[in-house]
Design an enzyme around this catalytic site. Structure first.
Site, PDB file in Angstrom:
ATOM      1  N   CYS A 131       4.306 -32.981  -1.019  1.00 50.56           N
ATOM      2  CA  CYS A 131       4.731 -32.495   0.176  1.00 50.56           C
ATOM      3  C   CYS A 131       4.185 -33.878   1.486  1.00 50.56           C
ATOM      4  CB  CYS A 131       5.053 -31.429   0.900  1.00 50.56           C
ATOM      5  SG  CYS A 131       3.281 -30.244   1.128  1.00 50.56           S
ATOM      6  N   HIS A 184       3.338 -26.325   3.823  1.00 52.86           N
ATOM      7  CA  HIS A 184       3.975 -27.740   3.630  1.00 52.86           C
ATOM      8  C   HIS A 184       4.564 -28.004   4.431  1.00 52.86           C
ATOM      9  CE1 HIS A 184       7.718 -29.271   1.417  1.00 52.86           C
ATOM     10  NE2 HIS A 184       8.415 -29.131   1.704  1.00 52.86           N
ATOM     11  N   HIS A 196      11.905 -33.942   2.652  1.00 53.01           N
ATOM     12  CA  HIS A 196      10.336 -33.478   2.347  1.00 53.01           C
ATOM     13  C   HIS A 196      10.723 -33.341   0.437  1.00 53.01           C
ATOM     14  CE1 HIS A 196      11.830 -29.248   2.021  1.00 53.01           C
ATOM     15  NE2 HIS A 196      13.600 -29.385   2.649  1.00 53.01           N
TER      16      HIS A 196
END
Length: 224
Positions: A131, A184, A196
């Site tokens: 990420c 994240h 993402h």
């Protein structure tokens, strides 16, 4: 700021609180471009300045538009390129915010081209992203050097409220299974969505920021 009044060859000029007169031969009066940001979307674009006119489109929350004219005074309507929008739902912003929005849209569009790339833990290239590797890679393309981890990237840029999100903003989440500030990170693309590097199963995908999972784990956003 300069304001003028009068006619003929001389103009009354106010500058920084002082008033005087200047020959029109040496004075050029220009109007500063006005910009507005949609505060509550989706906002209908009308064919005319009123709700009785037909809807010709809509704008999502956070969208920046150029204001061509104010119709009807306070509580009225803004004329924009596509039509008219109610001024009740649009806040005027300065040119720097508008410029930032333009670059943010470029960032979002660039990031979206990597949808489908695989997820690889520790990866930071199209052959495999995690990420924060994904956000680092995308932002580097636009000249931004940011921290490598999701938590570290919360120190980059400036904080942005969820209601003020613009394309290109970094959005952060914490699953609750870690003492870290964020577990994240993704890039907001507009219309309540973000792109993402999600999991090894899905790779780089687009998700709904307002879904039950992401709305419950959302912890903030930053704008570079």
């Amino acid at each position: 700021m300069v304001s003028t009044s009068g006619d003929g060859t001389w103009h009354k000029v106010t500058y920084n609180g002082m008033t005087g007169y200047m020959s029109g031969d040496y004075l050029q009066v220009t109007e500063e471009q006005l910009y507005g940001q949609v505060m509550d979307g989706p906002l209908n674009i009308r064919s005319g300045p009123g709700t009785e006119y037909s809807t010709v489109g809509s704008l999502s929350t956070g969208t920046i538009v150029e204001i061509e004219e104010l119709v009807g005074g306070y509580g009225g309507w803004y004329k924009i390129e596509q039509g008219y929008v109610s001024s009740d739902y649009v806040a005027q912003v300065d040119a720097s915010v508008a410029a930032s929005s333009g670059k943010g849209s470029q960032i979002a569009q660039y990031a979206l081209q990597y949808v489908g790339c695989p997820y690889v833990y520790g990866g930071s290239s199209p052959s495999g992203f995690d990420c924060s590797g994904f956000t680092t890679y995308v932002m580097k393309h636009f000249g931004y050097s940011i921290n490598r981890t999701a938590s570290g990237q919360m120190d980059n840029g400036t904080s942005v409220s969820k209601s003020q999100l613009q394309p290109g903003d970094l959005v952060f989440f914490n699953s609750g299974n870690s003492s870290k500030r964020a577990t994240h990170v993704g890039i907001y693309t507009g219309n309540g969505q973000f792109v993402h590097a999600s999991t090894s199963t899905t790779g780089v995908i687009v998700s709904d920021l307002n879904s039950s999972y992401y709305s419950s784990t959302y912890v903030g956003a930053r704008r570079l």
